[in-house]
Design a protein around this motif. Structure first.
Motif, PDB file in Angstrom:
ATOM      1  N   LEU A 167       0.874  -1.181   0.000  1.00 47.52           N
ATOM      2  CA  LEU A 167       0.000   0.000   0.000  1.00 47.52           C
ATOM      3  C   LEU A 167       0.909   1.228   0.000  1.00 47.52           C
ATOM      4  N   LEU A 168       0.768   2.080  -0.997  1.00 46.47           N
ATOM      5  CA  LEU A 168       1.663   3.229  -1.162  1.00 46.47           C
ATOM      6  C   LEU A 168       0.870   4.533  -1.164  1.00 46.47           C
ATOM      7  N   THR A 169       1.352   5.522  -0.411  1.00 42.82           N
ATOM      8  CA  THR A 169       0.789   6.873  -0.472  1.00 42.82           C
ATOM      9  C   THR A 169       1.911   7.851  -0.782  1.00 42.82           C
ATOM     10  N   ILE A 170       1.533   8.945  -1.446  1.00 43.46           N
ATOM     11  CA  ILE A 170       2.473  10.026  -1.750  1.00 43.46           C
ATOM     12  C   ILE A 170       2.054  11.235  -0.930  1.00 43.46           C
ATOM     13  N   PRO A 188       0.365  -3.986   9.133  1.00 49.48           N
ATOM     14  CA  PRO A 188       1.400  -3.701   8.132  1.00 49.48           C
ATOM     15  C   PRO A 188       2.717  -4.407   8.476  1.00 49.48           C
ATOM     16  N   GLY A 189       3.248  -5.117   7.487  1.00 49.23           N
ATOM     17  CA  GLY A 189       4.493  -5.831   7.714  1.00 49.23           C
ATOM     18  C   GLY A 189       4.314  -7.295   8.063  1.00 49.23           C
ATOM     19  N   ASP A 190       3.056  -7.712   8.307  1.00 55.03           N
ATOM     20  CA  ASP A 190       2.858  -9.142   8.583  1.00 55.03           C
ATOM     21  C   ASP A 190       2.864  -9.920   7.264  1.00 55.03           C
ATOM     22  N   GLU A 191       2.358 -11.132   7.273  1.00 56.45           N
ATOM     23  CA  GLU A 191       2.431 -11.957   6.064  1.00 56.45           C
ATOM     24  C   GLU A 191       1.469 -11.509   4.968  1.00 56.45           C
ATOM     25  N   HIS A 192       0.656 -10.448   5.250  1.00 59.50           N
ATOM     26  CA  HIS A 192      -0.354 -10.047   4.276  1.00 59.50           C
ATOM     27  C   HIS A 192       0.055  -8.865   3.392  1.00 59.50           C
ATOM     28  N   PHE A 193       0.691  -7.838   3.965  1.00 56.05           N
ATOM     29  CA  PHE A 193       0.973  -6.635   3.163  1.00 56.05           C
ATOM     30  C   PHE A 193       2.004  -5.746   3.849  1.00 56.05           C
ATOM     31  N   ARG A 194       2.498  -4.760   3.074  1.00 63.01           N
ATOM     32  CA  ARG A 194       3.398  -3.737   3.596  1.00 63.01           C
ATOM     33  C   ARG A 194       2.790  -2.367   3.279  1.00 63.01           C
ATOM     34  N   VAL A 195       3.253  -1.334   4.003  1.00 69.84           N
ATOM     35  CA  VAL A 195       2.786   0.032   3.767  1.00 69.84           C
ATOM     36  C   VAL A 195       3.997   0.951   3.630  1.00 69.84           C
ATOM     37  N   VAL A 196       3.939   1.836   2.633  1.00 68.84           N
ATOM     38  CA  VAL A 196       5.041   2.778   2.390  1.00 68.84           C
ATOM     39  C   VAL A 196       4.460   4.147   2.089  1.00 68.84           C
ATOM     40  N   ALA A 197       5.008   5.180   2.709  1.00 72.07           N
ATOM     41  CA  ALA A 197       4.679   6.572   2.393  1.00 72.07           C
ATOM     42  C   ALA A 197       5.944   7.227   1.860  1.00 72.07           C
ATOM     43  N   ILE A 198       5.839   7.891   0.708  1.00 71.33           N
ATOM     44  CA  ILE A 198       7.003   8.550   0.104  1.00 71.33           C
ATOM     45  C   ILE A 198       6.722  10.040  -0.022  1.00 71.33           C
ATOM     46  N   GLY A 248       2.224  -0.580  17.989  1.00 69.14           N
ATOM     47  CA  GLY A 248       3.610  -0.583  18.423  1.00 69.14           C
ATOM     48  C   GLY A 248       4.519   0.182  17.482  1.00 69.14           C
ATOM     49  N   PRO A 249       5.755   0.488  17.954  1.00 63.84           N
ATOM     50  CA  PRO A 249       6.691   1.326  17.172  1.00 63.84           C
ATOM     51  C   PRO A 249       7.461   0.570  16.098  1.00 63.84           C
ATOM     52  N   ASP A 250       7.347  -0.750  16.061  1.00 62.26           N
ATOM     53  CA  ASP A 250       8.158  -1.528  15.126  1.00 62.26           C
ATOM     54  C   ASP A 250       7.385  -1.997  13.899  1.00 62.26           C
ATOM     55  N   VAL A 251       6.183  -1.454  13.706  1.00 60.73           N
ATOM     56  CA  VAL A 251       5.385  -1.845  12.549  1.00 60.73           C
ATOM     57  C   VAL A 251       6.105  -1.443  11.257  1.00 60.73           C
ATOM     58  N   ASP A 252       6.032  -2.315  10.256  1.00 54.83           N
ATOM     59  CA  ASP A 252       6.717  -2.071   8.982  1.00 54.83           C
ATOM     60  C   ASP A 252       5.886  -1.123   8.114  1.00 54.83           C
ATOM     61  N   TRP A 253       5.894   0.153   8.484  1.00 53.41           N
ATOM     62  CA  TRP A 253       5.254   1.230   7.707  1.00 53.41           C
ATOM     63  C   TRP A 253       6.377   2.218   7.419  1.00 53.41           C
ATOM     64  N   GLN A 254       6.918   2.193   6.229  1.00 51.20           N
ATOM     65  CA  GLN A 254       8.101   2.978   5.921  1.00 51.20           C
ATOM     66  C   GLN A 254       7.745   4.385   5.457  1.00 51.20           C
ATOM     67  N   PHE A 255       8.549   5.342   5.882  1.00 51.20           N
ATOM     68  CA  PHE A 255       8.420   6.744   5.467  1.00 51.20           C
ATOM     69  C   PHE A 255       9.728   7.116   4.767  1.00 51.20           C
ATOM     70  N   PHE A 287     -10.115  -5.279   0.514  1.00 57.03           N
ATOM     71  CA  PHE A 287     -10.463  -5.723  -0.833  1.00 57.03           C
ATOM     72  C   PHE A 287      -9.353  -5.355  -1.826  1.00 57.03           C
ATOM     73  N   ALA A 288      -8.883  -4.100  -1.748  1.00 57.99           N
ATOM     74  CA  ALA A 288      -7.832  -3.652  -2.678  1.00 57.99           C
ATOM     75  C   ALA A 288      -6.545  -4.448  -2.465  1.00 57.99           C
ATOM     76  N   LEU A 289      -6.218  -4.754  -1.212  1.00 57.27           N
ATOM     77  CA  LEU A 289      -5.027  -5.558  -0.936  1.00 57.27           C
ATOM     78  C   LEU A 289      -5.187  -6.973  -1.481  1.00 57.27           C
ATOM     79  N   MET A 290      -6.368  -7.551  -1.287  1.00 49.08           N
ATOM     80  CA  MET A 290      -6.592  -8.921  -1.766  1.00 49.08           C
ATOM     81  C   MET A 290      -6.537  -8.976  -3.293  1.00 49.08           C
ATOM     82  N   GLU A 291      -7.139  -7.980  -3.951  1.00 48.50           N
ATOM     83  CA  GLU A 291      -7.077  -7.954  -5.418  1.00 48.50           C
ATOM     84  C   GLU A 291      -5.639  -7.794  -5.898  1.00 48.50           C
ATOM     85  N   SER A 292      -4.920  -6.872  -5.258  1.00 44.32           N
ATOM     86  CA  SER A 292      -3.537  -6.628  -5.664  1.00 44.32           C
ATOM     87  C   SER A 292      -2.628  -7.784  -5.271  1.00 44.32           C
ATOM     88  N   GLY A 293      -3.057  -8.551  -4.263  1.00 45.35           N
ATOM     89  CA  GLY A 293      -2.266  -9.708  -3.843  1.00 45.35           C
ATOM     90  C   GLY A 293      -2.379 -10.876  -4.787  1.00 45.35           C
TER      91      GLY A 293
END
Length: 298
Positions: free
Chosen positions: A87-90, A117-127, A152-159, A218-224
Motif C-alpha cells: 500500500l503506497l501513499t504520496i 502492516p508488515g505481517d504476512e499479508h501486506f506492507r505500507v510505504v509513504a514517500i 507498536g513502534p516496530d510496525v513495517d510502515w516505511q516513510f 479488498f484492494a489488498l486482496m485484489e492486488s495480492g
C-alpha cells in the motif's frame, strides 16, 4: 485511465478545504459515497493542476532509490518480495493538514483490520513529495502515525524521502500530477492510496482523505493476486466490485446472486443426497417382514 471529472473536482476541493482552513477532521460523505463539502471554494491554479491518470497494470521502475529516516538507501524494487502487495501513499511529512488527515485516516482504517502492516499479508510505504525534507521530518511523522495506528513502534510502515528526479519519476509512473505553491510553501496533490502487486505492478487506486477498512482489505486482496485472504474473505470479496466513479468498492448484484445460487444448489444437493442414502439403506437391509416371507417360501 483518468479519474472521472466529478471525483477529481471533489478531491481538489478536499485538498483545498483542508489546506486553506486547517481542517483536521474527516470530511462527511455524500449519499453517493463521495466526500461532501458544504463550503466549496474556487480552485487555485495549483489545485487545478492536481490529477490522477491511473496506470493500472504498469510496473514501477525497481531501480528508483529513496532514503529511510535513518538515511539508509532503499531501492524501490526491494519493497516487493513477490508474496505481499504494498500500500503506497504520496505525501510530504511536514504537511499539517491534507497529508496528516490522509495518513491519520489510513491509520484509523488499518487499525480496524485483523492484519498489521508488515505481517504476512501486506506492507505500507509513504514517500515524500518534498526533496528537501529531513530525516527528522520523516521520523517524526512516522512516530505520529504509528502512535495513531496503535500496533507498536516496530510496525513495517516505511516513510521514505528521495531526490527530485526520483520523486518526479515515481509520480509520473503512478500517474500523479502535483504542484508546489510557493506562496504558501506547500504541495497540492491528490489524496489517493495506491495498491501495488507483489512484483511492483500498479493494481488499484482508492481516493479520499479517509478510508473504509473493508475497501483497503479488498484492494489488498485484489492486488495480492490471490496470495492473501482466507477462502471466506475471497468469497465475500466476490460480492463487491470497484466503482470507478467514486473510487471505492460497492455491492455487486451479480456477486450476491451467484452466492445465492451456490447456496441454493448446495442445499438441494445435500437434501437429495440424504434421500438417496436413505433409499439405498432400505434396499440393502432386509426387514423382518422380508425375512419371514423368505422363510415361508423356503
Amino acid at each position: 485511465m483518468t479519474i472521472p471529472v466529478m471525483l477529481r473536482s471533489r478531491l481538489a476541493a478536499a485538498a483545498l478545504a483542508a489546506a486553506t482552513s486547517g481542517v483536521v477532521a474527516a470530511p462527511a460523505w455524500a449519499d453517493d459515497g463521495g466526500p461532501a463539502f458544504a463550503n466549496e471554494k474556487p480552485l487555485s491554479p495549483e489545485m487545478r493542476a492536481i490529477d490522477v491518470d491511473e496506470h493500472r497494470g504498469e510496473r514501477l521502475d525497481p531501480e528508483l532509490r529513496f532514503r529511510d529516516p535513518s538515511g539508509a538507501t532503499v531501492r524501490l524494487g526491494d519493497l516487493f518480495d513477490g508474496r505481499r502487495p504494498v500500500l503506497l501513499t504520496i505525501n510530504y511529512f511536514r504537511c499539517r493538514v491534507v497529508c496528516s488527515v490522509q495518513l491519520a485516516g489510513l491509520a484509523d482504517a488499518l487499525a480496524e483490520l485483523d492484519w498489521t502492516p508488515g505481517d504476512e499479508h501486506f506492507r505500507v510505504v509513504a514517500i515524500s513529495l518534498d526533496p528537501d525534507e529531513s530525516e527528522q521530518d520523516a521520523a517524526h511523522k512516522r512516530e505520529q502515525i504509528l502512535d495513531q495506528l496503535g500496533r507498536g513502534p516496530d510496525v513495517d510502515w516505511q516513510f521514505l524521502r528521495g531526490d527530485a528526479l526520483s520523486i518526479q519519476a515515481l509520480t509520473a509512473q503512478l500517474g500523479i500530477s502535483y504542484a508546489y505553491d510557493a506562496e504558501q510553501d506547500q504541495f497540492a496533490h491528490p489524496a489517493v492510496a495506491m495498491f501495488l502487486m507483489p512484483d511492483g505492478t500498479i493494481g488499484q487506486y482508492l481516493y479520499g482523505l479517509t478510508y473504509q477498512s473493508r475497501d483497503i482489505k479488498f484492494a489488498l486482496m485484489e492486488s495480492g493476486q490471490g496470495k492473501i485472504g482466507s477462502p471466506m474473505e475471497k468469497l465475500y470479496l466476490s460480492c463487491f466490485t470497484y466503482d470507478h466513479t467514486i473510487g471505492r468498492y460497492g455491492p455487486w448484484a451479480f456477486g450476491f446472486m451467484r452466492i445465492g445460487a451456490i447456496v441454493t444448489f448446495s442445499i438441494l444437493a445435500t437434501t437429495l443426497a440424504i434421500f438417496w442414502r436413505r433409499e439405498r439403506r432400505k434396499r440393502r437391509v432386509p426387514t423382518q417382514h422380508d425375512e419371514h416371507r423368505a422363510e415361508a417360501v423356503s
